[in-house]
Write a protein that holds these residues in place. Structure first.
Motif, short mmCIF file in Angstrom:
data_model
loop_
_atom_site.label_atom_id
_atom_site.label_comp_id
_atom_site.label_asym_id
_atom_site.label_seq_id
_atom_site.Cartn_x
_atom_site.Cartn_y
_atom_site.Cartn_z
N PRO B 195 13.88 16.31 82.07
CA PRO B 195 14.65 17.22 81.20
C PRO B 195 13.75 18.08 80.29
CG PRO B 195 15.72 15.09 81.28
CD PRO B 195 14.42 14.94 82.01
N PRO B 196 12.82 17.51 79.52
CA PRO B 196 11.98 18.41 78.71
C PRO B 196 11.11 19.32 79.55
CG PRO B 196 11.35 16.11 78.37
CD PRO B 196 12.54 16.09 79.24
N ALA B 197 10.67 18.84 80.74
CA ALA B 197 9.85 19.71 81.58
C ALA B 197 10.64 20.94 82.02
CB ALA B 197 9.35 18.94 82.80
N PHE B 198 11.91 20.74 82.37
CA PHE B 198 12.75 21.87 82.75
C PHE B 198 13.02 22.77 81.56
CE2 PHE B 198 13.37 21.20 87.04
CZ PHE B 198 13.81 19.92 87.34
N LYS B 199 13.43 22.14 80.46
CA LYS B 199 13.77 22.96 79.28
C LYS B 199 12.57 23.77 78.83
CE LYS B 199 17.34 19.77 77.75
NZ LYS B 199 17.39 18.48 77.04
N GLY B 200 11.38 23.15 78.95
CA GLY B 200 10.17 23.85 78.56
C GLY B 200 9.93 25.12 79.37
N GLN B 201 10.54 25.20 80.55
CA GLN B 201 10.40 26.40 81.37
C GLN B 201 11.65 27.26 81.28
OE1 GLN B 201 7.76 27.28 83.59
NE2 GLN B 201 6.65 25.72 82.45
N GLY B 202 12.51 26.97 80.32
CA GLY B 202 13.71 27.77 80.13
C GLY B 202 14.78 27.53 81.18
N ILE B 203 14.77 26.36 81.79
CA ILE B 203 15.77 26.06 82.82
C ILE B 203 16.85 25.18 82.20
CG2 ILE B 203 16.13 24.91 85.05
CD1 ILE B 203 13.25 25.47 85.71
N GLU B 204 18.12 25.52 82.50
CA GLU B 204 19.22 24.74 81.95
C GLU B 204 19.40 23.45 82.74
OE1 GLU B 204 23.01 26.66 82.35
OE2 GLU B 204 24.05 24.74 82.12
N VAL B 205 19.55 22.34 82.03
CA VAL B 205 19.77 21.07 82.72
C VAL B 205 21.27 20.80 82.71
CG1 VAL B 205 19.30 18.60 82.69
CG2 VAL B 205 17.53 20.21 82.00
N MET B 206 21.93 21.01 83.86
CA MET B 206 23.39 20.93 83.91
C MET B 206 23.92 19.54 83.64
SD MET B 206 24.00 23.24 87.26
CE MET B 206 25.77 23.37 87.13
N THR B 207 23.13 18.53 84.01
CA THR B 207 23.62 17.17 83.84
C THR B 207 23.40 16.67 82.42
OG1 THR B 207 21.53 16.49 84.81
CG2 THR B 207 23.48 16.37 86.20
N GLY B 208 22.78 17.52 81.58
CA GLY B 208 22.60 17.14 80.19
C GLY B 208 21.85 15.84 80.06
N ASP B 209 22.41 14.92 79.26
CA ASP B 209 21.75 13.62 79.17
C ASP B 209 22.52 12.58 79.95
OD1 ASP B 209 22.85 12.94 75.75
OD2 ASP B 209 23.92 13.53 77.56
N LYS B 210 23.31 13.02 80.93
CA LYS B 210 24.02 12.08 81.79
C LYS B 210 23.74 12.44 83.25
CE LYS B 210 28.03 10.39 79.19
NZ LYS B 210 27.34 10.47 77.91
N PRO B 211 22.53 12.15 83.71
CA PRO B 211 22.22 12.50 85.10
C PRO B 211 23.05 11.68 86.07
CG PRO B 211 20.53 11.08 84.19
CD PRO B 211 21.45 11.40 83.06
N VAL B 212 23.10 12.14 87.31
CA VAL B 212 23.74 11.37 88.36
C VAL B 212 22.84 10.16 88.65
CG1 VAL B 212 24.46 11.42 90.78
CG2 VAL B 212 24.79 13.43 89.32
N THR B 213 23.41 8.97 88.80
CA THR B 213 22.56 7.78 88.86
C THR B 213 22.76 6.94 90.12
OG1 THR B 213 24.23 6.51 87.67
CG2 THR B 213 22.52 7.56 86.36
N TYR B 214 21.74 6.14 90.43
CA TYR B 214 21.82 5.17 91.54
C TYR B 214 20.81 4.07 91.23
CZ TYR B 214 17.35 6.97 93.27
OH TYR B 214 16.04 7.31 93.38
#
Lengths: 298, 401, 284
Positions: B195-214
């Motif tokens: 998440p911070p790596a994406f945000k650091g490049q200005g990319i929106e993280v759609m799953t927020g802080d609830k990623p899809v999990t397994y």
């Protein structure tokens, strides 16, 4: 009806997850039935059952890698797993008939350790995949996407389960099995060969686990020597929820667990998965030990 | 005549002294024999059996190379290998045996952060270095100064480089994340690193802080992919191990998703390109070392490794090296460099001092020239170069920067 | 004692405690497959107290064990109504619920585990072991101990001679969960770090194995079983990658050839008679 555009509507997502759950649940049912056969007959748990599942999956894998066609590999894996179950009966159950009632259970736990480590030596600790194409036929059945392998799994599972069910209900040998599980001494007096019944039951339970192993590996893509631990435990949960000793209960229990697990992953998070399943298990054991379909044990 | 001779001699002496002062003649340090003992604590049994065996082979390969050159100042190296069984209790016993019974100078290993959590504090208690070959749990070495080192690169450094290239190639604006919640490394990548790596490049993280999990080694991913597909992101980030990543992408293609996937180092193991076929083309990842690299040091390692793998733990799971044995190989060389630079005496009476010397050496090591290692940073984590790769034509191919 | 031997002996001590925790419950003819759950509760509670609240280790251990034993009491009440295999499955379910709970419980680290507990030393571990050995010895030779023997042989007969079976079962279940809680606290403070994966079903199962293979009719069996099977995997290190396979095989074979355990009831009686004989001679 034309397929819905993205994003999924809620009912469609729900139905798709339901399909996923039924397919997963069918494999759990096969494992649960194997558990319940042995438990119903000998009143004892075979904890190595999950490892028989694992072994069947690897056996099928090795055979398929040798170029043997898949349906044949499935049958041979089934036989191999059945034989392994008989070996377990010979080493962990028969010599311990006069010992403390829990000894067979503990012996199967130790045997499970042995199986897992031998499997690691033979096939390695890293996940293995079946050599097969990832292109499978997909069918649009109304709002949901179903693959040909889904259908195969559910079909094989239902076929086997109904087959066992009918066998136990209608054939003479099936009656002998039921008699032995009710009261072994009486059955023996009536001329039933207890040992033969026991061997056959173990073989069947192992064979079912072996089939479940191959099907799981086929569809669900990867196996390691340690998958048996969890799959076995889940099978046990399904068995208890459905009703110990009850074949239909095991079938339905397995499907329910599959659906619950998939729904949990879809709507909550996979971290809660085991706590929900084992929590259910505990609640059933404490408040409804006969499960949904079993009869009340005295 | 005599005066000229004495001037010449004096000049000569002065010149000699000058030369010696600027270029001191190296004095060969006296190392006591009969052997220099190095310990290896990795998993030979249990979940990590395959990779642990490869790490042991990597370490032994380094010893082979060094001993072929005469050892260290004529004294040969000897490796002591103890099994950690992928399990903290066994690992603790293994470290104790290496330090207490075998009296090694330093330990290469362990593998697995959950094992390191118990062996690192033990190493501090026993005052012996451990150079872990695989452990990415953030902050683990930092919490265990001064004897804990990890010759691995934390995933956030790898993620940053990969995300940059991923965005460049595919024009990613919004991304969804799917993550393993059981395996600590994958979980950390999916929830704390990406998440911070994406945000650091200005990319929106759609799953927020609830990623899809397994969960690790799950047998199917239907539910998860259905969910991802419904979100319709530009790309998908994964906190996953190789085999799971392979299955995730395969299932995604089965369900009709076309988006590209990316992750960090773990997915470069598990033969994702070879087994994934068309489904995995264009997937991005990054790592510190890959079999396709052609530097002379890398080739020497591969040759030494393959030779040793013919006689040690021989099996098809150990014949090809991945980056874990590289970490072990480099770690052995680091210890040897430390022995030379710190004038380790290798005599029994100096054991603790020798161990401490190695610790100081590692703590200050910044410019090591290994196959894939540059040394350690101030908290004991590894410093390495990151190489970004994509899947092309059934292989991992490096991205030209 | 070399550093290595110290380590093996320390973990052996914790295994002895776990075996005794199972033995306490076996004294009422019940087998608990969930003692790893009580171990976990003791471990996490005591670790939280020492690391996050600065409590000294000894009170933290006791409070941890009390917490796990109170939970033991609460879960024991519904579970002890179950018989035989169902009780086993119930305890197993409990153990798994505890494990998965801690995997998700953020205040103690969740899946990242809990770092930091220190302070368990070899003398501390064996202090507890010796106290408990003394306790079980006294219990065995007391009237309560003989009642428990009766209870074990036949619940019905025990009831008819006036024993409150339920109270005894619950009391020993409480004791077993308390001891497991101590074992867990010591484990956490010895290993410097705990995570939910350390408390899986195999831990519970091995504890039962120690008791049964050592001989379940006396607490010495639990001790002996824990000692032997803690040393065995270390002794098998020379087997390298076949080590654990051989370990499993040895266990299976031991159960086939000596199912009553090493120390059988007969051996206990003979030993006690022999010891009694020495005392009589000495006082004569």
């Amino acid at each position: 009806m034309p397929p819905h555009p993205y994003p999924y509507s809620e009912p469609r997502m729900f139905l798709q997850q339901l399909v996923n759950g039924v397919t997963l649940g069918s494999t759990y049912s096969l494992i649960a039935i194997g558990f319940t056969l042995v438990l119903g007959l000998l009143n004892m748990l075979n904890i190595a059952h999950g490892d028989i599942f694992m072994f069947g999956a690897f056996l099928g894998l090795s055979l398929a890698m040798l170029g043997i066609p898949l349906y044949l590999a499935l049958i041979l894996a089934m036989l191999g797993a059945g034989i392994l179950a008989i070996i377990i009966e010979r080493l962990c159950f028969r010599p311990l008939r006069k010992a403390h009632f829990l000894m067979p259970l503990l012996s199967t736990i130790a045997f499970g350790i042995l199986l897992q480590n031998v499997a690691t030596q033979i096939w390695g600790s890293e996940p293995s995949r079946y050599p097969q194409t990832t292109e499978v036929a997909q069918f649009q059945l109304g709002p949901v996407l179903v693959s040909s392998i889904d259908i195969l799994i559910v079909a094989i599972s239902i076929f086997l389960m109904l087959g066992i069910d009918q066998f136990v209900r209608r054939t003479r040998f099936g009656r002998a099995m039921r008699a032995t599980s009710e009261k072994a001494q009486t059955a023996s007096l009536l001329g039933v060969d207890i040992n033969r019944v026991i061997i056959f039951t173990f073989f069947t339970s192992g064979a079912l686990a072996g089939v479940a192993g191959v099907l799981t590996a086929l569809v669900y893509l990867q196996i390691t020597p340690f998958i048996g631990i969890r799959q076995g435990l889940i099978g046990m949960v399904a068995m208890v929820i459905g009703g110990v000793g009850n074949l239909r209960g095991a079938m339905i229990g397995g499907l329910m667990i599959g659906i619950i697990e998939v729904m949990n992953d879809a709507y909550f998070t996979a971290s809660y998965r085991d706590i929900i399943l084992f929590g259910l298990f505990l609640i059933f054991i404490v408040f409804k030990p006969e499960g949904l379909f079993g009869k009340k044990e005295p | 005549m005599r005066r000229r001779k004495s001037i010449t001699i004096t000049l000569f002496v002065f010149v000699l002294a000058y030369v010696l002062a600027i270029h001191p003649v190296p004095v060969a340090q006296a190392l006591e024999g009969p052997e220099i003992k190095i310990g290896v604590a990795v998993c030979i049994t249990g979940h990590g059996a395959n990779v642990g065996k490869r790490e042991a082979i990597g370490a032994q390969a380094a010893v082979d190379v060094i001993n072929a050159q005469g050892g260290v100042n004529g004294v040969p190296l000897k490796l002591y290998i103890e099994d950690t069984a992928s399990n903290p209790q066994e690992a603790v016993n293994a470290v104790r045996k290496l330090a207490g019974d075998h009296k090694v100078l330093g330990i290469v290993g362990p593998h697995y952060s959950s094992v390191g959590e118990t062996t690192f504090p033990l190493g501090n208690q026993l005052r012996i270095i451990q150079i872990a070959v695989a452990s990415s749990k953030p902050g683990l070495a930092a919490a265990n100064r001064p004897y804990a080192f990890r010759n691995t690169l934390t995933e956030d450094k790898i993620a940053g480089a990969v995300v940059r290239e991923f965005k460049k190639r595919y024009g990613i604006q919004k991304v969804a994340i799917i993550t393993d919640i059981k395996d600590a490394v994958s979980r950390s990548v999916g929830t704390k690193v990406l998440p911070p790596a994406f945000k650091g490049q200005g990319i929106e993280v759609m799953t927020g802080d609830k990623p899809v999990t397994y969960q690790t080694n799950d047998t199917q991913f239907r539910a998860q992919i259905t969910k991802l597909k419904a979100m319709n992101p530009d790309g998908v980030g994964m906190g996953a191990l190789g085999p799971d990543a392979l299955n995730i992408i395969t299932e995604a293609r089965r369900q009709g998703m076309k988006q590209p996937f990316m992750s960090t180092a773990p997915i470069m193991e598990g033969e994702v390109p070879e087994l994934g076929g068309k489904a995995v083309l264009g997937t991005f990842s990054g790592t510190i070392w890959h079999l396709s690299m052609v530097t002379p040091a890398s080739k020497k390692f591969v040759e030494a490794y393959k030779n040793r793998a013919k006689t040690m733990y021989t099996s098809k799971y150990t014949e090809t090296p991945d980056y874990y044995p590289v970490n072990a190989y480099d770690a052995v060389f680091m210890i040897v460099e430390g022995i030379k630079a710190m004038c380790v005496s290798n005599s029994a009476g100096d054991l603790q001092m020798d161990r401490d010397k190695l610790m100081y050496y590692m703590a200050a090591l910044r410019d090591f020239n290994g196959v894939a290692s540059r040394g350690f940073n101030c908290v004991g984590d590894g410093v390495k170069d990151v190489h970004v790769f994509e899947i092309k034509g059934g292989h991992w191919v490096p991205i030209k920067k | 004692m070399s550093v290595y031997t110290q380590g093996v002996v320390a973990l052996m001590g914790i295994n002895i405690l776990m075996a005794l925790s199972v033995y306490a419950i076996i004294m009422t003819d019940q087998v608990s497959l969930g003692n790893a759950g009580f171990m976990a509760i003791g471990a996490y509670t005591s670790a939280y107290l020492t690391v996050k609240m600065g409590m000294p280790i000894f009170p933290a251990l006791i409070i941890g064990a009390l917490t796990s034993s109170v939970i033991g009491l609460l879960i024991g009440i519904p579970l002890l109504r179950l018989e035989g295999l169902y009780f086993v499955m119930g305890t197993f379910g409990f153990g798994e619920v505890v494990r998965t709970f801690f995997m998700n419980f953020e205040p103690t680290g969740g899946a990242y585990g809990f770092r930091g507990p220190v302070g368990a030393t070899l003398p501390m571990i064996y202090g507890f072991v010796l106290v408990l050995i003394l306790f079980f010895w006294l219990l065995g030779h007391s009237r309560l101990g003989r009642s428990l023997d009766a209870l074990r042989d036949d619940h019905e007969v025990a009831r008819t001679i006036g024993l409150n079976v339920t109270v005894l079962k619950l009391g020993l279940f409480w004791l077993g969960s308390f001891i497991a809680g101590i074992a867990g606290g010591l484990y956490a403070h010895y290993m410097f770090y705990i995570e939910s994966g350390n408390f899986h079903i195999l831990v519970s199962a091995m504890a039962i194995l120690y008791v049964i293979l050592g001989g379940m009719y006396t607490f010495w069996g639990a001790v002996l079983g824990a000692v032997i099977f803690s040393i065995l995997p270390e002794a098998l290190r020379f087997m390298e990658d076949w080590r654990l396979s051989l370990y499993g095989a040895v266990l299976v074979l031991m159960m086939i050839f000596r199912p009553s355990g090493i120390i059988s009831r007969q051996i206990v009686r003979n030993t006690e008679d022999w010891i009694g004989g020495i005392f009589r001679k000495a006082s004569a």
